[in-house]
Design a protein around this motif. Structure first.
Motif, PDB file in Angstrom:
ATOM      1  N   PHE A 127      61.086  59.533  25.324  1.00  0.00           N
ATOM      2  CA  PHE A 127      60.031  60.538  25.517  1.00  0.00           C
ATOM      3  C   PHE A 127      59.751  60.844  27.023  1.00  0.00           C
ATOM      4  CE2 PHE A 127      54.956  60.074  25.533  1.00  0.00           C
ATOM      5  CZ  PHE A 127      54.947  61.543  25.327  1.00  0.00           C
ATOM      6  N   LEU A 128      59.576  59.749  27.808  1.00  0.00           N
ATOM      7  CA  LEU A 128      59.537  60.208  29.528  1.00  0.00           C
ATOM      8  C   LEU A 128      60.584  60.742  30.011  1.00  0.00           C
ATOM      9  CD1 LEU A 128      58.036  59.872  32.039  1.00  0.00           C
ATOM     10  CD2 LEU A 128      58.751  57.483  32.403  1.00  0.00           C
ATOM     11  N   GLY A 129      61.919  60.525  29.700  1.00  0.00           N
ATOM     12  CA  GLY A 129      63.019  61.017  30.032  1.00  0.00           C
ATOM     13  C   GLY A 129      63.143  62.541  29.981  1.00  0.00           C
ATOM     14  N   THR A 130      62.667  62.980  28.679  1.00  0.00           N
ATOM     15  CA  THR A 130      62.606  64.331  28.230  1.00  0.00           C
ATOM     16  C   THR A 130      61.787  65.025  29.090  1.00  0.00           C
ATOM     17  OG1 THR A 130      63.218  63.758  25.981  1.00  0.00           O
ATOM     18  CG2 THR A 130      62.040  65.888  26.361  1.00  0.00           C
ATOM     19  N   GLU A 131      60.498  64.619  29.447  1.00  0.00           N
ATOM     20  CA  GLU A 131      59.499  65.249  30.408  1.00  0.00           C
ATOM     21  C   GLU A 131      60.084  65.378  31.768  1.00  0.00           C
ATOM     22  OE1 GLU A 131      56.290  67.407  31.670  1.00  0.00           O
ATOM     23  OE2 GLU A 131      57.010  67.289  29.660  1.00  0.00           O
ATOM     24  N   LEU A 132      60.811  64.340  32.124  1.00  0.00           N
ATOM     25  CA  LEU A 132      61.225  64.311  33.663  1.00  0.00           C
ATOM     26  C   LEU A 132      62.394  65.379  33.816  1.00  0.00           C
ATOM     27  CD1 LEU A 132      61.390  60.496  34.276  1.00  0.00           C
ATOM     28  CD2 LEU A 132      60.256  61.823  35.694  1.00  0.00           C
ATOM     29  N   ILE A 133      63.243  65.238  32.679  1.00  0.00           N
ATOM     30  CA  ILE A 133      64.259  66.568  32.799  1.00  0.00           C
ATOM     31  C   ILE A 133      63.729  67.828  32.900  1.00  0.00           C
ATOM     32  CG2 ILE A 133      66.126  67.703  31.360  1.00  0.00           C
ATOM     33  CD1 ILE A 133      66.678  64.767  30.239  1.00  0.00           C
ATOM     34  N   ARG A 134      62.741  68.116  31.900  1.00  0.00           N
ATOM     35  CA  ARG A 134      61.982  69.535  31.795  1.00  0.00           C
ATOM     36  C   ARG A 134      61.433  69.797  33.226  1.00  0.00           C
ATOM     37  NH1 ARG A 134      57.263  71.967  31.715  1.00  0.00           N
ATOM     38  NH2 ARG A 134      56.027  70.056  32.040  1.00  0.00           N
ATOM     39  N   GLN A 135      60.927  68.950  34.125  1.00  0.00           N
ATOM     40  CA  GLN A 135      60.081  68.967  35.457  1.00  0.00           C
ATOM     41  C   GLN A 135      60.932  69.160  36.278  1.00  0.00           C
ATOM     42  OE1 GLN A 135      56.509  66.947  36.570  1.00  0.00           O
ATOM     43  NE2 GLN A 135      55.820  66.825  34.539  1.00  0.00           N
ATOM     44  N   ALA A 136      62.075  68.483  36.353  1.00  0.00           N
ATOM     45  CA  ALA A 136      62.932  68.370  37.331  1.00  0.00           C
ATOM     46  C   ALA A 136      63.984  69.950  37.358  1.00  0.00           C
ATOM     47  CB  ALA A 136      64.347  67.338  37.057  1.00  0.00           C
ATOM     48  N   ILE A 137      64.199  70.262  35.986  1.00  0.00           N
ATOM     49  CA  ILE A 137      64.915  71.684  35.904  1.00  0.00           C
ATOM     50  C   ILE A 137      64.115  72.831  36.413  1.00  0.00           C
ATOM     51  CG2 ILE A 137      65.620  72.976  34.334  1.00  0.00           C
ATOM     52  CD1 ILE A 137      66.815  70.889  32.872  1.00  0.00           C
ATOM     53  N   ALA A 138      62.633  72.652  35.971  1.00  0.00           N
ATOM     54  CA  ALA A 138      61.767  73.754  36.601  1.00  0.00           C
ATOM     55  C   ALA A 138      61.564  73.716  38.143  1.00  0.00           C
ATOM     56  CB  ALA A 138      60.178  73.260  35.801  1.00  0.00           C
ATOM     57  N   ALA A 139      61.677  72.461  38.549  1.00  0.00           N
ATOM     58  CA  ALA A 139      61.751  72.526  40.136  1.00  0.00           C
ATOM     59  C   ALA A 139      62.919  72.996  40.965  1.00  0.00           C
ATOM     60  CB  ALA A 139      61.458  70.894  40.413  1.00  0.00           C
TER      61      ALA A 139
ATOM     62  N   ILE B  95      52.141  55.589  27.568  1.00  0.00           N
ATOM     63  CA  ILE B  95      52.003  57.089  28.027  1.00  0.00           C
ATOM     64  C   ILE B  95      51.996  57.673  26.750  1.00  0.00           C
ATOM     65  CG2 ILE B  95      54.064  58.475  28.871  1.00  0.00           C
ATOM     66  CD1 ILE B  95      55.637  55.932  29.875  1.00  0.00           C
ATOM     67  N   ILE B  96      51.309  58.686  26.977  1.00  0.00           N
ATOM     68  CA  ILE B  96      50.494  59.719  25.861  1.00  0.00           C
ATOM     69  C   ILE B  96      50.923  61.150  26.332  1.00  0.00           C
ATOM     70  CG2 ILE B  96      48.518  60.258  24.633  1.00  0.00           C
ATOM     71  CD1 ILE B  96      49.214  57.337  24.323  1.00  0.00           C
ATOM     72  N   GLY B  97      51.021  62.062  25.167  1.00  0.00           N
ATOM     73  CA  GLY B  97      51.164  63.198  25.215  1.00  0.00           C
ATOM     74  C   GLY B  97      52.007  64.015  24.303  1.00  0.00           C
ATOM     75  N   TYR B  98      51.499  65.467  23.894  1.00  0.00           N
ATOM     76  CA  TYR B  98      51.954  66.311  23.227  1.00  0.00           C
ATOM     77  C   TYR B  98      52.308  65.780  21.728  1.00  0.00           C
ATOM     78  CZ  TYR B  98      53.364  68.185  27.896  1.00  0.00           C
ATOM     79  OH  TYR B  98      53.532  68.589  28.883  1.00  0.00           O
ATOM     80  N   GLY B  99      51.524  64.792  21.223  1.00  0.00           N
ATOM     81  CA  GLY B  99      51.487  64.078  20.067  1.00  0.00           C
ATOM     82  C   GLY B  99      52.843  63.436  19.660  1.00  0.00           C
ATOM     83  N   ARG B 100      53.802  63.178  20.448  1.00  0.00           N
ATOM     84  CA  ARG B 100      54.958  62.733  20.412  1.00  0.00           C
ATOM     85  C   ARG B 100      55.105  61.040  20.929  1.00  0.00           C
ATOM     86  NH1 ARG B 100      56.974  67.615  22.909  1.00  0.00           N
ATOM     87  NH2 ARG B 100      57.676  66.192  24.745  1.00  0.00           N
ATOM     88  N   SER B 101      54.032  60.314  21.375  1.00  0.00           N
ATOM     89  CA  SER B 101      54.155  59.176  21.833  1.00  0.00           C
ATOM     90  C   SER B 101      53.878  58.329  20.627  1.00  0.00           C
ATOM     91  CB  SER B 101      53.096  58.911  22.761  1.00  0.00           C
ATOM     92  OG  SER B 101      51.922  58.857  22.216  1.00  0.00           O
ATOM     93  N   GLU B 102      54.519  57.078  20.733  1.00  0.00           N
ATOM     94  CA  GLU B 102      54.362  56.166  19.728  1.00  0.00           C
ATOM     95  C   GLU B 102      53.101  56.062  19.256  1.00  0.00           C
ATOM     96  OE1 GLU B 102      54.706  53.352  16.942  1.00  0.00           O
ATOM     97  OE2 GLU B 102      56.491  54.937  17.501  1.00  0.00           O
ATOM     98  N   HIS B 103      52.174  55.778  20.293  1.00  0.00           N
ATOM     99  CA  HIS B 103      50.597  55.442  19.925  1.00  0.00           C
ATOM    100  C   HIS B 103      50.144  56.571  19.197  1.00  0.00           C
ATOM    101  CE1 HIS B 103      47.004  52.993  20.375  1.00  0.00           C
ATOM    102  NE2 HIS B 103      46.230  54.227  20.512  1.00  0.00           N
ATOM    103  N   GLU B 104      50.046  57.854  19.630  1.00  0.00           N
ATOM    104  CA  GLU B 104      49.799  59.036  18.728  1.00  0.00           C
ATOM    105  C   GLU B 104      50.296  58.940  17.334  1.00  0.00           C
ATOM    106  OE1 GLU B 104      49.356  62.505  22.213  1.00  0.00           O
ATOM    107  OE2 GLU B 104      51.062  61.155  22.327  1.00  0.00           O
TER     108      GLU B 104
END
Length: 275
Positions: free
Chosen positions: A11-23, A151-160
């Protein structure tokens, strides 16, 4: 800059990839089971227990930055020893290292925990994460160890997912009213991790949300955000359960937040918009 995200399929890794590529980073990522076929990262299978494979990946990618977002649960070889092996490889290959740790390293005996507090874990997972922290900084003193919370976000976290399934009646269980944490949004956490990597930061840092909430209070916010029936959320006390672990762990992030332009929002703020 070439960036390697270890645990990139999570979950976190996916977002890190997205932001790293965007940067504009040239971005590679590792996976344990399967890669994200939709990602633009270059993928490598990796088990942190395999020193030879780890060295081969590092030699091929030649990363300027390594962010370890992997998770091995209470498996000591993966969660405690693996990150130290990664830190050793980062030193060998001249890479900056940011390691994601957890508030599970604390017992909850204190009201608040800042970066100067020593770990006092009460679970095997917490002990493994604490051991990783110590080992990483022993072999790579210029690494960043960043502790975080739910860690929360986009409805994809375990808690959500749990909130949706509990309300739908497809999952058994309750949301505890006495289990207190400082939830953080995955976009804020990923941005803060990458920002810390760009600074001259070293050592322990705390990256959690600004609000202190029980798991039930967080569930209510998520349910309201997603238009669900809050009255269907079952409640209980963790103190009455057999689950191990701390009840109340509040990460004090003030020292780290002062270094960052990224704002670590509280759940009362980031849960006011649709997932």
């Amino acid at each position: 800059m070439t960036t390697l995200i270890v645990g990139g399929s999570g979950f976190l890794g996916t977002e890190l990839i997205r932001q790293a590529i965007a940067a504009g980073h040239t971005t590679a990522a590792t996976y344990a089971t399967r890669p994200d076929a939709t990602s633009q990262a270059v993928w490598y299978p990796l088990d942190l227990r395999d020193a030879g494979r780890l060295d081969a990946v590092m030699a091929e990618v030649r990363p300027h930055l390594v962010v370890n977002a992997s998770s091995g649960g209470a498996d000591w070889a993966v969660t405690a020893e693996g990150p130290v092996r990664l830190a050793t490889a980062a030193i060998k290959h001249g890479s900056r290292l940011v390691h994601v740790s957890s508030d599970a390293v604390f017992s909850g005996a204190r009201l608040h925990y800042d970066e100067t507090c020593f770990p006092d874990p009460v679970t095997p997972y917490g002990a493994a994460k604490a051991a990783a922290e110590t080992g990483i900084l022993a072999v790579h003193p210029e690494a960043v160890v960043a502790r975080t919370s739910l860690i929360i976000g986009y409805g994809r976290s375990e808690h959500e997912r749990a909130v949706h399934e509990l309300i739908a009646g497809t999952r058994n269980g309750v949301l505890f009213t006495d289990d207190i944490r400082c939830p953080v949004h995955v976009t804020d956490l990923a941005a803060a991790l990458l920002e810390l990597a760009s600074l001259d930061a070293v050592g322990i840092h705390h990256l959690a949300g600004a609000d202190t909430l029980s798991r039930h209070e967080l569930g209510v916010l998520i349910a309201k955000r997603d238009g669900l029936d809050v009255s269907r959320l079952p409640t209980g006390l963790r103190a009455h359960s057999t689950l191990p672990g701390a009840l109340d762990v509040r990460l004090d992030c003030q020292a780290t937040q002062r270094k960052l332009s990224t704002t670590l929002r509280g759940a009362r703020q980031f849960c006011t918009t649709p997932a």
